[in-house]
Scaffold this motif. Structure first.
Motif, short mmCIF file in Angstrom:
data_model
loop_
_atom_site.label_atom_id
_atom_site.label_comp_id
_atom_site.label_asym_id
_atom_site.label_seq_id
_atom_site.Cartn_x
_atom_site.Cartn_y
_atom_site.Cartn_z
N PRO A 148 -4.18 19.88 -2.36
CA PRO A 148 -3.46 19.95 -1.09
C PRO A 148 -2.08 19.32 -1.24
CG PRO A 148 -5.08 18.19 -1.04
CD PRO A 148 -5.26 18.91 -2.34
N ARG A 149 -1.10 19.81 -0.47
CA ARG A 149 0.23 19.21 -0.49
C ARG A 149 0.15 17.86 0.21
NH1 ARG A 149 2.58 20.82 4.77
NH2 ARG A 149 0.90 21.91 5.81
N ILE A 150 1.10 16.97 -0.11
CA ILE A 150 1.11 15.65 0.52
C ILE A 150 2.17 15.63 1.61
CG2 ILE A 150 1.52 13.19 0.14
CD1 ILE A 150 0.48 13.67 -2.72
N HIS A 151 1.71 15.39 2.83
CA HIS A 151 2.62 15.39 3.97
C HIS A 151 2.53 14.04 4.66
CE1 HIS A 151 4.48 16.47 7.75
NE2 HIS A 151 3.38 16.10 8.39
N ASN A 152 3.63 13.27 4.60
CA ASN A 152 3.65 11.97 5.28
C ASN A 152 4.01 12.19 6.75
OD1 ASN A 152 4.27 9.46 6.35
ND2 ASN A 152 5.21 8.72 4.46
N PRO A 153 3.08 11.95 7.66
CA PRO A 153 3.33 12.23 9.07
C PRO A 153 4.30 11.26 9.71
CG PRO A 153 1.23 11.16 8.81
CD PRO A 153 1.75 11.38 7.44
N TYR A 154 4.57 10.13 9.03
CA TYR A 154 5.43 9.12 9.63
C TYR A 154 6.90 9.26 9.22
CZ TYR A 154 0.77 7.27 10.24
OH TYR A 154 -0.55 7.16 10.55
N ARG A 187 9.70 1.03 -5.71
CA ARG A 187 9.50 2.43 -5.35
C ARG A 187 10.47 3.34 -6.11
NH1 ARG A 187 8.07 4.02 0.82
NH2 ARG A 187 6.38 2.58 1.18
N PRO A 192 4.64 2.64 -5.79
CA PRO A 192 4.67 4.08 -5.95
C PRO A 192 6.00 4.62 -5.42
CG PRO A 192 3.56 3.51 -3.91
CD PRO A 192 4.05 2.22 -4.50
N SER A 234 6.45 6.97 -3.31
CA SER A 234 6.25 7.09 -1.87
C SER A 234 4.76 6.94 -1.62
CB SER A 234 6.75 8.46 -1.41
OG SER A 234 6.69 8.56 -0.01
N CYS A 235 4.40 6.65 -0.38
CA CYS A 235 2.99 6.37 -0.09
C CYS A 235 2.12 7.58 -0.39
CB CYS A 235 2.82 5.94 1.36
SG CYS A 235 3.77 4.48 1.75
N ALA A 236 0.99 7.33 -1.04
CA ALA A 236 -0.03 8.35 -1.35
C ALA A 236 0.41 9.35 -2.40
CB ALA A 236 -0.49 9.09 -0.08
#
Lengths: 253, 254
Positions: free
Chosen positions: B16-22, B100, B106, B108-110
């Motif tokens: 799955p793609r990683i989408h940071n909702p914040y 970072r 990292p 970015s997160c996750a």
């Protein structure tokens, strides 16, 4: 355009492996991801494993990775995404089945932290304890934790490096902070922080704070103050000497 | 749609793609910005500290040279620049920024991290030295005191009070540096964060007030960090342009 259906990709599998399976779900107004997952469970895949309880972002059960990012399914509106969403289990913990992971490691870690310990005087007192608001409000922020373990999941020390034996993770830094900063607690947990808790592994990149559904300032109010308290003992010879001369301090854990 | 309607069921391969909702920004943007901004500042600072000897245009003194120490052929910036450098290098905000951006721990997160050497965080050389951040704070406080003196002197035009663009820049610079320095997490701890009981003595109550004040500054520590970094470079560049005769300092003198 208003969505009428959603392509929901759910990770299906167990410890041996799995894959994303796509389900088309009808969308209702105000729907959250957990609604969609439960709709799939009720109508299309009765064997789908998902852990949930309150559906109000208070029990911390429905943690998952939504489009690869740790979130509570019950607090994630479908409307924030397009017509396609992927949901998977938390990556930092072993999968049991589908969206359910084994988070028991966290409970084992919790046992390693010495619990709240008041003084003998407070313990034997028959009077109710009196504490001022200013003394407890800092700790009250930490008490909001719902133990969803999203912070543990996103923490790269646990997630990417799998250093579970070396670092207890942000959740337990919050717990230690809630004890260390409590005005009635007399135990000194700084040796634990330097040693088994592995506070030094945290490099303060703040992802735990970013994902916390209770908006606890984990890094700024728990982890960094604990690092400073640890530094008082192990990295500041001046304060260390002054404390020894003063003869004060808490009891070592 | 009726719940009994037939639906598609298919297997979707791949991750799955990683989408940071914040964040609405792509996850490479912050690290890229930090790398570019800190690299540019680093190159500029090296040029100023090691290769320049002049930073005084009366009554303005470049923040890179305060306090002004001239000993032999050694550039004056060398004697003072180490303190803010170590302070920023061990600052809790900059740690996030460079871990970072430069190291991807990292990015970015996750986001997955690159495989490499075993991660030791701040338990081993060199990052274990970040734990001495408070000593860099002590040194920087001394430098900020000198910068306040310089900012006040910048309003003195040969014994007469006046205001020049340089005076305003120097005052803004020292205000931003003070906000950054005194909003530091180490100072927040020293001010009162190490107390468990804020109400137990007169001193504790006074320190609680100080702690609350520092906390106000600390909340936006990242913004203070960037604003003060820009103001240091901006003030130095302005004084350097005055020295080179490129700019004329607009002044109002009583």
């Amino acid at each position: 355009m208003e969505l009428t259906t959603l392509d929901l990709n759910i990770w299906r599998g167990d410890a041996k492996g799995g894959e994303l399976v796509s389900y088309r779900v009808p969308v209702r107004e105000g729907m959250v991801v957990l609604d969609a997952v439960l709709w799939v469970q009720a109508n299309m895949a009765s064997d789908l494993a998902v852990r949930w309880n309150c559906k109000a972002a208070k029990c911390g059960s429905c943690s998952a990775e939504i489009d690869g990012f740790p979130r509570l399914m019950c607090k994630t509106p479908i409307a924030e995404y397009g017509g396609r969403i992927s949901v998977g289990p938390m990556k930092a913990f072993p999968v049991i089945k589908d969206l359910v992971t084994d988070v028991s490691w966290n409970y084992e870690v919790n046992k390693e932290i010495p619990p709240f310990t008041p003084s003998e005087k407070d313990l034997s007192s028959s009077e109710p304890w009196r504490m001022q608001q200013k003394d407890v409000e800092r700790v009250m922020e930490f008490r909001k934790c719902i133990e969803c373990f999203l912070c543990q999941d996103v923490c790269h020390v646990l997630r990417a490096h799998d250093l579970k034996g070396a670092f207890q993770g942000p959740r337990f830094m919050v717990r230690i902070a809630s004890l260390e900063m409590h005005p009635k607690d007399v135990l000194d947990r700084r040796a634990l922080l330097k040693g088994k808790a592995g506070l030094g592994y945290c490099n303060v990149t703040k992802c735990c704070t970013e994902v916390c559904p209770e908006h606890i300032h984990i890094t700024d109010n728990a982890i960094i103050p604990l690092k400073e308290r640890m530094d008082d003992v192990y990295f500041d010879p001046v304060r260390s000497l002054l404390r020894r001369l003063g003869g004060g301090g808490k009891h070592p854990a | 749609m009726a719940l009994t309607q037939p639906v598609d069921r298919e297997v979707t391969p791949g991750r799955p793609r990683i989408h940071n909702p914040y964040s609405v920004l792509p996850n490479w943007l912050y690290p890229a910005f930090v790398v570019v901004a800190l690299s540019l500042f680093g190159i500029f600072a090296i040029w100023v500290v090691f290769f320049q000897h002049e930073g005084y245009y009366a009554p303005y003194l470049s923040p890179f040279y305060s306090p002004l120490i001239k000993v032999g052929p050694i550039p004056p910036g060398v004697w003072v620049a180490w303190a803010p450098l170590v302070f920023r290098l061990s600052c809790y905000y900059y740690r996030k920024a460079y871990f970072r951006s430069f190291f991807g721990h990292p990015r970015s997160c996750a986001v997955p991290e690159r495989a490499g050497r075993r991660y030791r965080g701040e338990t081993a050389f060199p990052w274990v030295f970040n734990n001495f951040h408070r000593f860099a704070f002590y040194a920087t406080v001394v430098q900020v005191a000198f910068l306040w003196f310089d900012a006040i002197v910048a309003f003195d035009f040969g014994g007469r009070f006046g205001v020049g663009l340089g005076s305003v820049l120097m005052l803004a610079n020292v205000l931003l540096l003070s906000g950054y320095t005194f909003g530091c997490h180490a100072f927040r701890h020293l001010a009162g964060g190490d107390l468990d009981c804020f109400s137990c003595s007169l001193a504790a109550r006074a320190r609680h007030k100080l702690w609350k004040g520092v906390t106000v500054l600390n909340i936006k520590h990242d913004r203070w960090a960037w604003a003060s970094l820009i103001s240091v470079a901006g003030t130095d560049i302005y004084i350097r342009l005055l020295l080179a005769g490129v700019l004329h300092d607009p002044r109002w003198v009583m």
